[in-house]
Design a protein around this motif. Structure first.
Motif, PDB file in Angstrom:
ATOM      1  N   PHE A 298      12.363  56.370  51.631  1.00 47.83           N
ATOM      2  CA  PHE A 298      13.687  56.291  51.007  1.00 47.83           C
ATOM      3  C   PHE A 298      14.488  55.149  51.617  1.00 47.83           C
ATOM      4  CE2 PHE A 298      18.205  57.215  50.927  1.00 47.83           C
ATOM      5  CZ  PHE A 298      18.426  57.566  49.603  1.00 47.83           C
ATOM      6  N   SER A 299      14.473  55.054  52.946  1.00 44.79           N
ATOM      7  CA  SER A 299      15.229  54.007  53.639  1.00 44.79           C
ATOM      8  C   SER A 299      14.702  52.623  53.283  1.00 44.79           C
ATOM      9  CB  SER A 299      15.155  54.226  55.151  1.00 44.79           C
ATOM     10  OG  SER A 299      15.620  55.511  55.503  1.00 44.79           O
ATOM     11  N   LEU A 300      13.379  52.473  53.275  1.00 44.91           N
ATOM     12  CA  LEU A 300      12.782  51.184  52.922  1.00 44.91           C
ATOM     13  C   LEU A 300      13.113  50.809  51.477  1.00 44.91           C
ATOM     14  CD1 LEU A 300       9.211  51.388  54.518  1.00 44.91           C
ATOM     15  CD2 LEU A 300      11.014  49.762  55.106  1.00 44.91           C
ATOM     16  N   GLY A 301      13.000  51.785  50.579  1.00 44.73           N
ATOM     17  CA  GLY A 301      13.291  51.515  49.174  1.00 44.73           C
ATOM     18  C   GLY A 301      14.734  51.110  48.959  1.00 44.73           C
ATOM     19  N   LEU A 302      15.641  51.789  49.658  1.00 46.19           N
ATOM     20  CA  LEU A 302      17.064  51.481  49.509  1.00 46.19           C
ATOM     21  C   LEU A 302      17.375  50.060  49.976  1.00 46.19           C
ATOM     22  CD1 LEU A 302      20.038  53.787  50.367  1.00 46.19           C
ATOM     23  CD2 LEU A 302      20.070  51.415  51.064  1.00 46.19           C
ATOM     24  N   VAL A 303      16.925  49.707  51.167  1.00 46.93           N
ATOM     25  CA  VAL A 303      17.250  48.394  51.730  1.00 46.93           C
ATOM     26  C   VAL A 303      16.603  47.276  50.917  1.00 46.93           C
ATOM     27  CG1 VAL A 303      17.012  46.921  53.752  1.00 46.93           C
ATOM     28  CG2 VAL A 303      17.589  49.322  54.040  1.00 46.93           C
ATOM     29  N   THR A 304      15.355  47.487  50.495  1.00 42.84           N
ATOM     30  CA  THR A 304      14.657  46.461  49.714  1.00 42.84           C
ATOM     31  C   THR A 304      15.304  46.269  48.353  1.00 42.84           C
ATOM     32  OG1 THR A 304      12.584  47.092  50.805  1.00 42.84           O
ATOM     33  CG2 THR A 304      12.412  45.748  48.825  1.00 42.84           C
ATOM     34  N   THR A 305      15.681  47.376  47.722  1.00 43.29           N
ATOM     35  CA  THR A 305      16.281  47.325  46.388  1.00 43.29           C
ATOM     36  C   THR A 305      17.676  46.726  46.415  1.00 43.29           C
ATOM     37  OG1 THR A 305      15.053  49.304  45.748  1.00 43.29           O
ATOM     38  CG2 THR A 305      16.958  48.719  44.410  1.00 43.29           C
ATOM     39  N   SER A 306      18.492  47.168  47.352  1.00 44.19           N
ATOM     40  CA  SER A 306      19.894  46.750  47.359  1.00 44.19           C
ATOM     41  C   SER A 306      20.064  45.319  47.858  1.00 44.19           C
ATOM     42  CB  SER A 306      20.739  47.710  48.199  1.00 44.19           C
ATOM     43  OG  SER A 306      20.219  47.827  49.506  1.00 44.19           O
ATOM     44  N   GLY A 307      18.967  44.694  48.291  1.00 42.59           N
ATOM     45  CA  GLY A 307      19.048  43.293  48.693  1.00 42.59           C
ATOM     46  C   GLY A 307      19.426  42.361  47.568  1.00 42.59           C
ATOM     47  N   SER A 308      19.253  42.807  46.321  1.00 45.78           N
ATOM     48  CA  SER A 308      19.648  41.972  45.173  1.00 45.78           C
ATOM     49  C   SER A 308      20.696  42.653  44.308  1.00 45.78           C
ATOM     50  CB  SER A 308      18.406  41.646  44.323  1.00 45.78           C
ATOM     51  OG  SER A 308      17.786  42.832  43.862  1.00 45.78           O
ATOM     52  N   LEU A 309      21.335  43.668  44.836  1.00 46.76           N
ATOM     53  CA  LEU A 309      22.204  44.509  44.017  1.00 46.76           C
ATOM     54  C   LEU A 309      23.520  43.842  43.625  1.00 46.76           C
ATOM     55  CD1 LEU A 309      22.307  47.314  42.747  1.00 46.76           C
ATOM     56  CD2 LEU A 309      23.344  48.176  44.847  1.00 46.76           C
ATOM     57  N   GLY A 310      23.953  42.838  44.363  1.00 48.52           N
ATOM     58  CA  GLY A 310      25.275  42.257  44.102  1.00 48.52           C
ATOM     59  C   GLY A 310      25.282  41.043  43.202  1.00 48.52           C
ATOM     60  N   LEU A 311      24.161  40.739  42.539  1.00 41.22           N
ATOM     61  CA  LEU A 311      24.090  39.510  41.745  1.00 41.22           C
ATOM     62  C   LEU A 311      24.963  39.540  40.496  1.00 41.22           C
ATOM     63  CD1 LEU A 311      20.285  38.637  42.010  1.00 41.22           C
ATOM     64  CD2 LEU A 311      22.190  37.647  43.275  1.00 41.22           C
ATOM     65  N   LEU A 312      25.455  40.713  40.107  1.00 44.79           N
ATOM     66  CA  LEU A 312      26.335  40.796  38.941  1.00 44.79           C
ATOM     67  C   LEU A 312      27.809  40.792  39.322  1.00 44.79           C
ATOM     68  CD1 LEU A 312      24.496  43.402  36.658  1.00 44.79           C
ATOM     69  CD2 LEU A 312      24.479  40.918  36.499  1.00 44.79           C
ATOM     70  N   PHE A 313      28.107  40.756  40.624  1.00 47.12           N
ATOM     71  CA  PHE A 313      29.497  40.788  41.068  1.00 47.12           C
ATOM     72  C   PHE A 313      29.969  39.398  41.486  1.00 47.12           C
ATOM     73  CE2 PHE A 313      28.278  45.280  42.260  1.00 47.12           C
ATOM     74  CZ  PHE A 313      29.016  45.877  41.253  1.00 47.12           C
TER      75      PHE A 313
END
Length: 425
Positions: free
Chosen positions: A132-147
């Motif tokens: 869960f921790s690995l998935g969260l950090v890896t996924t959210s590394g690109s989460l702000g591209l729409l902001f």
């Protein structure tokens, strides 16, 4: 000329610089069309005269300054103090912190290296499962591209403006259009985090810790306010907001916090401008190539060919999402923008898709592509950074992928989410 085209393809497969391949392709096309090759140089001169492009180096420099300072640690502490008492609070902290940071750096790899190193140990120590921790950090590394003020939003608007097709769009349109889709993605991931932490014993909210974290982050908190309020109030143009942001971050991190020495400053400038130089040289070559493609009516021919196979908008959007998802695993977002948008935008307009909506669909898919197996860039960065097998990263990111892909489908088939704030809906 066929052998020259084949040579360019071979050079591309061998890893030749992207701008060389694009520029050589443009020169070859103009030569075949018996057009003076100076038009390529003129395109580079033309982008040098675009005031809005000043925003790219300024925002990039500000993002690199933030990543080299202790601002990520302060941001994590602040969000943890304010949200950490909630169910799934630390996971939500991680998502918000990564989204905020990626919006300013524009490069997801930087977020994983700078903030992931803080968040991954904190998540595992708090009792979250390793995957869960690995998935969260890896996924959210690109989460702000729409902001805002993410560089891909700016670059898409610049490319669309230069194409001159369809209803004109501005950088402000893209900034506004990304807000609701970005919040949708963030909200769905927060709900998933909440579900995974159900039944946990909650920690109490500490006013003392929250007050201390607020005081420590007092200089970083005004940053998004300066950028967004300045732009949307009409007080700053985009380029002026970028310059003010860079100056503000420079003063705060170098002279107030003193976390970056004057001796380190040239190195930070050098690293940030390497990225900017790469973007601009690819953009110049791409605009030259785009002019040839438009003169040769390549987008029109592609649309006619595609329209014979796909007549309805719904089917086109399904194929578009699959294509962009695959593209995001192979190309970084800046290269994909300058290569694909000149071809894709005229085709999408033929199916009645608003160019702003197309931009959000494009960036949302590219955001997921960063961690889509087998070759998503974030998977390998996280594997290297946390010393984990890539196959484990595949498994860890799978639930996050399906959640975000659901969000992409909603964004794709509900244009109002992207267009409502812009007034184009």
């Amino acid at each position: 000329m066929t052998w020259l085209t084949l040579l360019l393809v071979v050079l591309a497969l061998m890893g030749a610089p992207l701008f060389v391949i694009i520029g050589a392709g443009a020169l070859l096309g103009f030569y075949q069309a018996d057009i003076d090759l100076s038009v390529v140089a003129i395109e580079f001169f033309r982008i040098a005269e675009m005031p809005v492009l000043l925003a790219i180096p300024f925002f990039t420099f500000a993002g690199y300054l933030l990543s080299e300072s202790k601002a990520p640690a302060r941001l994590v502490r602040l969000t943890r103090a304010l949200l950490g008492w909630m169910p799934g609070g630390l996971a939500m902290v991680s998502l918000v912190a990564c989204a905020f940071f990626t919006a300013f750096t524009g490069a997801s790899g930087v977020t994983i290296v700078a903030i992931g190193a803080l968040l991954y140990p904190a998540l595992t120590q708090a009792g979250y499962k390793d995957n869960f921790s690995l998935g969260l950090v890896t996924t959210s590394g690109s989460l702000g591209l729409l902001f805002a003020p993410a560089l891909p939003l700016i670059l898409y608007a610049v490319i669309a403006q230069q194409l001159g097709v369809g209803e004109p769009i501005s950088i402000n349109d893209m900034f506004l259009a990304g807000i609701i889709p970005g919040l949708l993605m963030l909200g769905l991931l927060m709900l998933w985090s909440l579900w995974n932490s159900r039944g946990w014993k909650l920690r109490s909210f500490s006013r003392a810790e929250a007050g201390s974290a607020l005081r420590e982050s007092a200089w970083e908190i005004p940053l998004p306010i300066i950028v967004l309020a300045g732009i949307y109030s009409g007080y700053f143009a985009i380029s002026e907001a970028a310059a003010v942001t860079a100056l503000y971050v420079l003063i705060v991190e170098v002279f107030i916090h003193r976390e970056i020495s004057l001796r380190q400053l040239p190195g930070v400038m050098h690293e940030s401008m390497l990225l900017v130089g790469g973007i601009l040289i690819i953009l110049g070559a791409s605009l030259a190539s785009t002019n040839y493609l438009i003169d040769a009516q390549v987008p029109v021919r592609l649309f006619e060919m595609l329209h014979n196979l796909v007549s309805d908008k719904l089917t086109f959007l399904i194929l578009l999402n699959l294509f962009l998802l695959l593209l995001g695993t192979m190309l970084d977002i800046f290269s994909a923008l300058v290569l694909i948008i000149p071809l894709l935008l005229p085709i999408a307009l033929g199916y009645g898709i608003d160019p702003v909506h197309l931009g959000i669909i494009f960036l949302a898919n590219m955001q997921i592509g960063y961690f889509t197996p087998p070759v998503g860039m974030n998977l390998f960065i996280a594997s290297y950074r946390f010393n984990k097998p890539v196959l484990q990263l595949y498994r860890a990111t799978l639930p996050w992928f399906f959640i975000l892909f659901t969000a992409v489908l909603i964004i794709t088939y509900w244009p109002g989410l992207s267009l409502w704030l812009t007034g184009r809906g």
